[in-house]
Design a protein around this motif. Sequence first.
Motif, mmCIF file in Angstrom:
data_model
loop_
_atom_site.group_PDB
_atom_site.id
_atom_site.type_symbol
_atom_site.label_atom_id
_atom_site.label_comp_id
_atom_site.label_asym_id
_atom_site.label_seq_id
_atom_site.Cartn_x
_atom_site.Cartn_y
_atom_site.Cartn_z
ATOM 1 N N ARG A 270 -8.750 -2.109 2.610
ATOM 2 C CA ARG A 270 -9.180 -2.210 1.220
ATOM 3 C C ARG A 270 -8.267 -3.152 0.425
ATOM 4 N NH1 ARG A 270 -9.851 3.141 0.350
ATOM 5 N NH2 ARG A 270 -7.996 3.416 -0.925
ATOM 6 N N ASN A 271 -7.061 -3.343 0.950
ATOM 7 C CA ASN A 271 -6.100 -4.229 0.305
ATOM 8 C C ASN A 271 -5.921 -5.551 1.055
ATOM 9 O OD1 ASN A 271 -4.476 -2.782 -2.077
ATOM 10 N ND2 ASN A 271 -5.062 -1.227 -0.573
ATOM 11 N N ILE B 76 0.811 -1.222 0.000
ATOM 12 C CA ILE B 76 0.000 0.000 0.000
ATOM 13 C C ILE B 76 0.844 1.271 0.000
ATOM 14 C CG2 ILE B 76 -1.914 -1.171 1.122
ATOM 15 C CD1 ILE B 76 -1.105 0.084 3.756
ATOM 16 N N ARG B 77 2.148 1.119 -0.100
ATOM 17 C CA ARG B 77 3.042 2.286 -0.029
ATOM 18 C C ARG B 77 2.704 3.336 -1.081
ATOM 19 N NH1 ARG B 77 9.610 1.951 -0.957
ATOM 20 N NH2 ARG B 77 9.972 4.195 -1.085
ATOM 21 N N ARG B 78 2.505 2.919 -2.314
ATOM 22 C CA ARG B 78 2.252 3.888 -3.383
ATOM 23 C C ARG B 78 0.976 4.673 -3.114
ATOM 24 N NH1 ARG B 78 -0.662 4.245 -8.129
ATOM 25 N NH2 ARG B 78 0.308 5.531 -9.781
ATOM 26 N N GLU B 79 -0.092 3.989 -2.711
ATOM 27 C CA GLU B 79 -1.358 4.666 -2.466
ATOM 28 C C GLU B 79 -1.239 5.661 -1.312
ATOM 29 O OE1 GLU B 79 -6.113 3.603 -1.849
ATOM 30 O OE2 GLU B 79 -4.657 2.015 -2.297
ATOM 31 N N LEU B 80 -0.513 5.276 -0.265
ATOM 32 C CA LEU B 80 -0.330 6.189 0.861
ATOM 33 C C LEU B 80 0.534 7.384 0.462
ATOM 34 C CD1 LEU B 80 0.266 3.665 3.794
ATOM 35 C CD2 LEU B 80 -1.829 4.928 3.271
ATOM 36 N N VAL C 297 -7.009 2.254 3.791
ATOM 37 C CA VAL C 297 -6.262 1.763 2.631
ATOM 38 C C VAL C 297 -5.817 0.321 2.865
ATOM 39 C CG1 VAL C 297 -4.163 2.067 1.258
ATOM 40 C CG2 VAL C 297 -5.510 4.072 1.930
ATOM 41 N N LEU D 162 0.850 8.767 -2.396
ATOM 42 C CA LEU D 162 0.116 9.679 -3.268
ATOM 43 C C LEU D 162 -0.879 10.545 -2.498
ATOM 44 C CD1 LEU D 162 -0.528 7.426 -6.396
ATOM 45 C CD2 LEU D 162 1.037 9.374 -6.194
ATOM 46 N N ALA D 163 -1.183 10.153 -1.247
ATOM 47 C CA ALA D 163 -2.059 10.971 -0.412
ATOM 48 C C ALA D 163 -1.318 12.106 0.277
ATOM 49 C CB ALA D 163 -2.761 10.098 0.635
ATOM 50 N N ALA E 106 -8.479 9.272 1.105
ATOM 51 C CA ALA E 106 -8.003 8.096 0.380
ATOM 52 C C ALA E 106 -8.744 7.887 -0.925
ATOM 53 C CB ALA E 106 -8.172 6.842 1.256
#
Length: 284
Positions: free
Chosen positions: A176-177, A121-125, A173, A127-128, A281
Amino acid sequence: MCRWLAYSGSPIMLEDIVYKPAHSLIDQSLHSKLGVETTNGDGFGIGWYGHRPTPAIFRDVGPAWSNRNLRELTSHIRSRMFFAHIRASTGSATQQTNCHPFRSGRWLWMHNGMIAGFSTIRRELALAVSPDLYSSIEGTTDSEVMFFLALTLGLQDDPPGAVARMVGLVEEVGRRNGIEYPVQMTVAACNGERLWAFRYSTEHRSRSLFHSTDIEGLRALYPGNPLVGKASDEARMIVSEPLGDVPEAWNEVPESSYVLVQHGRYEILPFEPSPAAVAVAAQP
């Protein structure tokens, strides 16, 4: 995981807290009693406030117990508020930019714990994180991403609220994953005037955290104890593990709570993630 301490009070030499207690942070780097790992040798750092509004930091990748520069600096630096951290990596590289504490402007941040499944989940976090803050992320740790998410979500104006929103975001996040328990943390943040320390985990089985007892009462109980004797009336410490063999000197920070230290006083308040972060998110 890691071990850390935070001090607020009248100015003292850093070595009085970092080196001299019976179970000092240096001793914990080799013989941690309450951590996941006994040895914490994947780097270290100190951050302190002096005569300028922004703090100074010194970090290195080697173990704290053998670093001559750390011993030299702590024997000459006097500060009214400082952080010290010893690191046991949970997977990220052993490099200087991954050592705590992290700094942004007048803020210091350090963390013990992990974001479970961070690589997923690093990329999604990331980008926040606000675009104007993203370029300041230097390392690869979940801890630093947590810091910059908190800054994005209002750390400068509302530290407890920002950390609650950050945790809420990470949990949303993560779940969700497919990550059941995304957050494990004890976190310290300060701005040179006030200090906040948070103890929380999604599973509600958080890593250890303690705050020091009122100094005046301890002086009456232990008049000859050197650690108690040197502490001023307003001295307050928050630690991953007690620094000595005086049980009455330390109180456990309750699960799912945070400590606010200001003007030489503690306030302990409940902590829970904020669902308001879910909206962040979901942004494109």
